[in-house]
Scaffold this motif. Structure first.
Motif, mmCIF file in Angstrom:
data_model
loop_
_atom_site.group_PDB
_atom_site.id
_atom_site.type_symbol
_atom_site.label_atom_id
_atom_site.label_comp_id
_atom_site.label_asym_id
_atom_site.label_seq_id
_atom_site.Cartn_x
_atom_site.Cartn_y
_atom_site.Cartn_z
ATOM 1 N N THR A 204 14.093 17.561 -13.388
ATOM 2 C CA THR A 204 12.814 17.145 -12.801
ATOM 3 C C THR A 204 11.956 16.411 -13.829
ATOM 4 O O THR A 204 11.317 15.396 -13.508
ATOM 5 C CB THR A 204 12.056 18.376 -12.277
ATOM 6 O OG1 THR A 204 12.868 19.070 -11.334
ATOM 7 C CG2 THR A 204 10.756 17.967 -11.607
ATOM 8 N N VAL A 205 11.942 16.897 -15.067
ATOM 9 C CA VAL A 205 11.177 16.244 -16.132
ATOM 10 C C VAL A 205 11.672 14.813 -16.347
ATOM 11 O O VAL A 205 10.877 13.873 -16.461
ATOM 12 C CB VAL A 205 11.289 17.053 -17.444
ATOM 13 C CG1 VAL A 205 10.679 16.278 -18.603
ATOM 14 C CG2 VAL A 205 10.606 18.405 -17.293
ATOM 15 N N ILE A 206 12.977 14.631 -16.353
ATOM 16 C CA ILE A 206 13.552 13.295 -16.561
ATOM 17 C C ILE A 206 13.203 12.370 -15.396
ATOM 18 O O ILE A 206 12.840 11.198 -15.592
ATOM 19 C CB ILE A 206 15.076 13.402 -16.741
ATOM 20 C CG1 ILE A 206 15.397 14.168 -18.024
ATOM 21 C CG2 ILE A 206 15.725 12.021 -16.764
ATOM 22 C CD1 ILE A 206 16.868 14.474 -18.205
ATOM 23 N N ARG A 207 13.288 12.866 -14.182
ATOM 24 C CA ARG A 207 13.032 12.018 -13.011
ATOM 25 C C ARG A 207 11.562 11.643 -12.896
ATOM 26 O O ARG A 207 11.223 10.552 -12.447
ATOM 27 C CB ARG A 207 13.498 12.744 -11.747
ATOM 28 C CG ARG A 207 15.012 12.800 -11.635
ATOM 29 C CD ARG A 207 15.464 13.685 -10.495
ATOM 30 N NE ARG A 207 16.927 13.775 -10.459
ATOM 31 C CZ ARG A 207 17.593 14.709 -9.808
ATOM 32 N NH1 ARG A 207 16.927 15.653 -9.152
ATOM 33 N NH2 ARG A 207 18.913 14.728 -9.806
ATOM 34 N N ILE A 208 10.670 12.551 -13.282
ATOM 35 C CA ILE A 208 9.242 12.219 -13.257
ATOM 36 C C ILE A 208 8.956 11.088 -14.232
ATOM 37 O O ILE A 208 8.230 10.136 -13.906
ATOM 38 C CB ILE A 208 8.398 13.461 -13.593
ATOM 39 C CG1 ILE A 208 8.461 14.467 -12.438
ATOM 40 C CG2 ILE A 208 6.956 13.063 -13.878
ATOM 41 C CD1 ILE A 208 7.747 15.770 -12.734
ATOM 42 N N ARG A 209 9.547 11.185 -15.421
ATOM 43 C CA ARG A 209 9.337 10.107 -16.398
ATOM 44 C C ARG A 209 9.871 8.777 -15.875
ATOM 45 O O ARG A 209 9.207 7.738 -15.978
ATOM 46 C CB ARG A 209 10.042 10.451 -17.719
ATOM 47 C CG ARG A 209 9.943 9.350 -18.761
ATOM 48 C CD ARG A 209 10.674 9.722 -20.039
ATOM 49 N NE ARG A 209 12.026 10.177 -19.807
ATOM 50 C CZ ARG A 209 13.051 9.367 -19.498
ATOM 51 N NH1 ARG A 209 12.850 8.066 -19.394
ATOM 52 N NH2 ARG A 209 14.260 9.862 -19.315
ATOM 53 N N GLY A 210 11.051 8.799 -15.285
ATOM 54 C CA GLY A 210 11.610 7.572 -14.737
ATOM 55 C C GLY A 210 10.803 7.032 -13.565
ATOM 56 O O GLY A 210 10.648 5.819 -13.406
ATOM 57 N N SER A 226 13.796 8.470 -29.172
ATOM 58 C CA SER A 226 12.456 9.039 -28.957
ATOM 59 C C SER A 226 12.320 9.596 -27.546
ATOM 60 O O SER A 226 11.673 10.632 -27.336
ATOM 61 C CB SER A 226 11.389 7.977 -29.215
ATOM 62 O OG SER A 226 11.540 6.874 -28.339
ATOM 63 N N THR A 227 12.919 8.920 -26.570
ATOM 64 C CA THR A 227 12.853 9.400 -25.184
ATOM 65 C C THR A 227 13.610 10.711 -25.022
ATOM 66 O O THR A 227 13.127 11.651 -24.371
ATOM 67 C CB THR A 227 13.431 8.347 -24.226
ATOM 68 O OG1 THR A 227 12.700 7.123 -24.373
ATOM 69 C CG2 THR A 227 13.313 8.816 -22.781
ATOM 70 N N VAL A 228 14.794 10.785 -25.621
ATOM 71 C CA VAL A 228 15.593 12.009 -25.529
ATOM 72 C C VAL A 228 14.870 13.183 -26.179
ATOM 73 O O VAL A 228 14.777 14.282 -25.601
ATOM 74 C CB VAL A 228 16.973 11.793 -26.195
ATOM 75 C CG1 VAL A 228 17.695 13.130 -26.365
ATOM 76 C CG2 VAL A 228 17.822 10.856 -25.362
ATOM 77 N N LEU A 229 14.321 12.970 -27.382
ATOM 78 C CA LEU A 229 13.598 14.045 -28.066
ATOM 79 C C LEU A 229 12.365 14.474 -27.283
ATOM 80 O O LEU A 229 12.046 15.668 -27.207
ATOM 81 C CB LEU A 229 13.204 13.587 -29.479
ATOM 82 C CG LEU A 229 14.363 13.345 -30.452
ATOM 83 C CD1 LEU A 229 13.836 12.837 -31.792
ATOM 84 C CD2 LEU A 229 15.175 14.621 -30.658
ATOM 85 N N GLY A 230 11.675 13.499 -26.683
ATOM 86 C CA GLY A 230 10.511 13.836 -25.860
ATOM 87 C C GLY A 230 10.896 14.637 -24.631
ATOM 88 O O GLY A 230 10.207 15.604 -24.264
ATOM 89 N N ASP A 231 11.992 14.252 -23.986
ATOM 90 C CA ASP A 231 12.460 14.998 -22.807
ATOM 91 C C ASP A 231 12.860 16.428 -23.180
ATOM 92 O O ASP A 231 12.583 17.375 -22.435
ATOM 93 C CB ASP A 231 13.649 14.280 -22.173
ATOM 94 C CG ASP A 231 13.244 13.012 -21.446
ATOM 95 O OD1 ASP A 231 12.037 12.849 -21.165
ATOM 96 O OD2 ASP A 231 14.121 12.171 -21.169
ATOM 97 N N ILE A 232 13.517 16.579 -24.336
ATOM 98 C CA ILE A 232 13.927 17.921 -24.771
ATOM 99 C C ILE A 232 12.706 18.798 -25.032
ATOM 100 O O ILE A 232 12.643 19.950 -24.578
ATOM 101 C CB ILE A 232 14.801 17.819 -26.034
ATOM 102 C CG1 ILE A 232 16.145 17.170 -25.710
ATOM 103 C CG2 ILE A 232 15.025 19.208 -26.650
ATOM 104 C CD1 ILE A 232 17.008 16.910 -26.922
ATOM 105 N N ALA A 233 11.731 18.256 -25.751
ATOM 106 C CA ALA A 233 10.533 19.042 -26.077
ATOM 107 C C ALA A 233 9.770 19.435 -24.818
ATOM 108 O O ALA A 233 9.373 20.593 -24.647
ATOM 109 C CB ALA A 233 9.630 18.235 -27.019
ATOM 110 N N LEU A 234 9.560 18.468 -23.917
ATOM 111 C CA LEU A 234 8.814 18.764 -22.692
ATOM 112 C C LEU A 234 9.588 19.711 -21.787
ATOM 113 O O LEU A 234 8.994 20.599 -21.149
ATOM 114 C CB LEU A 234 8.495 17.454 -21.964
ATOM 115 C CG LEU A 234 7.573 17.563 -20.739
ATOM 116 C CD1 LEU A 234 6.244 18.206 -21.139
ATOM 117 C CD2 LEU A 234 7.330 16.183 -20.130
ATOM 118 N N SER A 235 10.902 19.550 -21.730
ATOM 119 C CA SER A 235 11.725 20.436 -20.895
ATOM 120 C C SER A 235 11.656 21.874 -21.390
ATOM 121 O O SER A 235 11.552 22.814 -20.590
ATOM 122 C CB SER A 235 13.178 19.950 -20.887
ATOM 123 O OG SER A 235 13.295 18.676 -20.288
#
Length: 292
Positions: A204-210, A226-235
């Motif tokens: 869900t976090v990834i799809r919201i960003r997209g 940077s996108t992957v690290l941001g998704d991991i941290a937020l997830s």
């Protein structure tokens, strides 16, 4: 949700494993034949489906496929990835190593340097090989035959499962050096407690960003990292909230609602205070043990 595909598969395979282990328990001398036959049947099922339906050698992570994955519209996904029968071999490999561990749990196994070297190659080496070899399949001029597709679908993820099983078995035998230390590190245990909740919400976090992107992006390595690290941290942040507000309270309620098991009853009975006769007998036993 696409990421919860394994729940149905795991439930079916759990029931299947109970029947398989019941057969092994009854015909223990034929355990090798029973386990081996199950592995062969699982491999043959995957190879036959991939060959007869002329499927691609992998599920390619292209935008079109990712779009269809949101609705689980790909037939190959159901036939060769998420179904219970397509995961029989990997599940059986886990049962085999669990059976081996159970049978040898009281034996002293001598570990040599050759065993350690083989363990590294057959665990981390084999798993990484199966993942990295797929990079060649993304080349624009790459064309696979139907036979290659059948073999890779049958062997690919099951070789990976074999590597994981060997790795865990090695950890049980005190092999692994820094890898084993890392898995036993207390900080990793905390992250491990959050893993399931994070797994549930990360898609869900990834799809919201997209979904919030309104203009084309120039894709480069820095942006991807940077996108992957941001998704991991937020997830993990959202997963932590999910764990604290839902998973842990439900787990606590489950322990209160489920009846006490026989194991718990026996444990509680051992904690009960002894009467005077039992104390006297216990003291006598202790005196005999001291004299011996």
């Amino acid at each position: 949700m696409a990421q919860t595909w394994y729940i149905a598969s795991d439930t079916q395979l759990y029931v299947f494993s109970l029947m398989l282990l019941a057969i092994v328990w009854k015909y223990e001398k034929k355990a090798k034949i029973i386990f081996g036959s199950t592995v062969v049947i699982g491999l043959a099922t995957l190879a036959s489906i991939a060959f007869c339906k002329n499927y691609d050698i992998i599920i390619r992570q292209y935008p079109e496929n990712l779009y269809n994955m949101n609705g689980i519209k790909l037939e190959i996904w159901h036939d060769l990835y998420s179904s219970g029968y397509s995961n029989i071999t990997g599940y059986t490999i886990g049962l085999i190593f669990g059976y081996i561990f159970y049978k040898n749990r009281k034996k002293s196994i001598e570990i040599t340097k050759i065993h350690v070297i083989l363990w590294w190659f057959l665990s981390f080496g084999m798993c990484n090989f199966i993942i990295l070899i797929a990079a060649t399949m993304y080349r624009p001029n790459y064309q696979n035959s139907t036979l290659e597709s059948a073999l890779y679908w049958a062997l690919g993820k099951n070789i990976f499962a074999l590597g994981i099983a060997i790795g865990i078995y090695g950890f049980a035998l005190k092999i692994g050096w820094f890898a084993r230390w890392l898995c036993e590190w207390k900080a990793v245990r905390v992250i491990g407690r959050l893993t399931y909740s994070t797994y549930i919400v990360h898609s869900t976090v990834i799809r919201i960003r997209g979904g919030l992107i309104r203009s084309p992006l120039y894709v480069n390595d820095y942006l991807l990292i940077s996108t992957v690290l941001g998704d991991i941290a937020l997830s993990y942040l959202v997963g932590t909230l999910m764990c604290l507000l839902f998973e842990m309270p439900v787990s606590a309620l489950q322990k209160l609602l489920i009846p006490t098991t026989e194991h718990n009853r026996l444990t509680n009975s051992l904690k009960k205070p002894l009467n005077s006769k039992e104390v006297h007998l216990e003291n006598e036993n202790q005196n005999v043990g001291t004299n011996v």
